[in-house]
Enzyme design. Sequence first.
Site, mmCIF file in Angstrom:
data_model
loop_
_atom_site.group_PDB
_atom_site.id
_atom_site.type_symbol
_atom_site.label_atom_id
_atom_site.label_comp_id
_atom_site.label_asym_id
_atom_site.label_seq_id
_atom_site.Cartn_x
_atom_site.Cartn_y
_atom_site.Cartn_z
ATOM 1 N N ASP A 1 0.847 -1.186 0.000
ATOM 2 C CA ASP A 1 0.000 0.000 0.000
ATOM 3 C C ASP A 1 0.884 1.237 0.000
ATOM 4 O O ASP A 1 1.982 1.224 0.572
ATOM 5 C CB ASP A 1 -0.947 0.040 1.194
ATOM 6 C CG ASP A 1 -2.156 0.931 0.908
ATOM 7 O OD1 ASP A 1 -3.121 0.432 0.300
ATOM 8 O OD2 ASP A 1 -2.124 2.133 1.262
ATOM 9 N N CYS B 1 -14.995 -0.555 -6.699
ATOM 10 C CA CYS B 1 -16.363 -0.494 -6.178
ATOM 11 C C CYS B 1 -17.054 0.723 -6.773
ATOM 12 O O CYS B 1 -17.866 1.374 -6.123
ATOM 13 C CB CYS B 1 -16.388 -0.481 -4.665
ATOM 14 S SG CYS B 1 -15.378 0.803 -3.968
#
Length: 734
Positions: free
Chosen positions: A207, A313
């Site tokens: 990340d 999403c």
Amino acid sequence: MGKRSRQRQKNQSSGVGRDNRDNGSWGAGYADIVKENQLFEDYYKELGLVPEGEFEQFMDAMREPLPATIRITGYKSHAKEILHCLKEKYFKEIQEVEIDGVKLEAPTPLSWYPDELAWQTNMSRKIIRKSPLLEKFHQFLVSETESGNISRQEAVSMIPPLLMKIESHHKILDMCAAPGSKTAQLIEMLHADMDVPFPEGFVIANDVDNKRCYLLVHQAKRLNSPCIMVINHDASCIPSLHVATDGWRDALFYDRILCDVPCSGDGTMRKNIDVWKKWTTANSLHLHGLQLRIAIRGVEQLAVGGRMVYSTCSLNPIEDEAVIAALLEKSEGALELADCSADLPGLKTMPGVSSWKLMTKEGQWFNDFSEVPSSRHTQIRPTMFPHTDKDKLASFHLDRCMRVLPHHQNTGGFFLAALVKTAPMPWNKRAPKARKEPSAAPAPAEGAPPTEEVPPVGGEDAPQGDQPPPAREPACGPPPHKRKKMFGFKEDPFVFLSEDDPVLAPIQSFYDLSPDFPKLNVLTRSHEGKKRHLYMVSKELRNVMLNNSERMKVINTGVKVWSRNSDGEQFGCAFRLAQEGIYTLYPYIRSRMVTVSVEDIKILLTQENPFLSKLQSKAHAQAKSLGMGSIVLRYQPNPEEPLEPQCPIELCGWRGKTSIRAFVPRNERFHYLRMLGVEVFRDKSGQGGAPREDGEEPGEDGEEVESKETKQDTEMATGDIVGDSDGKMESDQP
């Protein structure tokens, strides 16, 4: 750091969509926020992504709170026991509960998730607080989540790992991993066979945001795997890594990659209520370039024959099909979309689209890039539109993409595409052979980087040899990569022990470790001074770490297997076993074992320091034959006693002079006791008994003194374990 770099980092670290779909919470709030956005409705009506006649259902579903979902950790041998406990105890009891005269609906399994390991419920926090019985269920969920046996995760977030078709030997990269729910799934799949302590494969979870990496570490640590590494890099220019293979220095290519990119998150409106106010089409326009760069970097590092799952999403084609189409065009046939429509029977999805339009936040529509005024060319790019060549567009098979609409199965919105790499990327086809390491080179010193010079970070061509970058970027190629920058907190070093390290000899002797115990896989976190904890990683991750120590920023790796205890030398070994690593170590331990029964475990987990005489005869005899110090407490299931747990249990313990104790973290104690049918409920303070402080002398029984690091793990009061208690819990919030 320039403005663009800061914005890219902000976009990645914000992870608006990923955070909200990963952490499935119980119920919804923000009831006073008006769930209206006319621009959103106009945009999606015009695009026609929702089947005709269903748009009102679609919008009604978007305004409803999102149901909560839980997933049982599938690789643990205790999964069936937890499922049995849920179905036979909590779910049955919930069916009998009435709140304000309304009978509750029991949770239901997600039809498309394998083996009934994922469940959905409409119960909110408010409802849970109205019934002591539901509060017990809530406490069960909190405790099992902390132990890593259950994950609370949005249903659609569970889909991408299932489409990756992971096997235990796969090398896996999770490019934008925080907060880590899907990373946990990847680890579970890697450990599908619990009898293999070190699968050949591994997961590297990355990340860009340093702080979010620690959320990732927290998620991964619950699973106690030696095959996970957390790193901190910008996913769009994540460094190429090397591994040593039979004397050769090879590029590391991944068998599976999860490319779950930062997105606008309009599929999360049911839970992330703020999206209703903040949504504009500009969000997608700003993110499209970053998403494409991350996806390009992903396929560069994918092995030929490997599979990458791209997911968002967001329902917006600018973030979805447009990125996939641009990626396929740049690949010149090196990538193809896999048809996953039959992979998850029961999951309702819509096929991807081949036609879409673009709208500005002012409401202006463009059908093609040729219509875009030059003043907007910096915000609106050609890759955001469908390909103008209809035959080429058809060859992409964008209908193989999958879009999940919220009203079809009461979920969030989601998009997925599975890409298979059939050949090297066209800008990397002429890579030379890998370089051979000098055969006479000495082995690297303890914790030192490899002596061979590491080539600079670049594209896929960099790790395969000394080929210089092309003077001019090919037309089909990706954007140029920027040199990585190290930033964030400085981590303690990861130092591998040598085979003849003096620390290992007494450990090997005390626990009678088998000859095949991989000593070289043991590491610590300091170069100097006493080693406080020892960790283990798989052989493959060790290879990655030793050959890339200066190329990547490692935040965390390894599972703790031993911890130093005060005055331990007097018992023959300065290191006691750590519960986190017992399933990794157990196959190699040939002594210091006590076979215990169900009744023995109940005593060990509910009493602080029971006398040896309280154990049943077999366990008592075995314990008496051992000297003082760390031990393994082993339970073997009995098929003739179906009411007892039908899975093996290994616990860390301590054999004192006349007593014995279990060294097991609090929530794991609760977990094992529930498996044994003991009702577990915390006292009102939520705290256990007070352990001794570091520095106190051992008791006359020769008990180990707990360090400050372990006292939270082992604290437990007998008042926490009660039978059929109606007491109330001051619980942790989910």
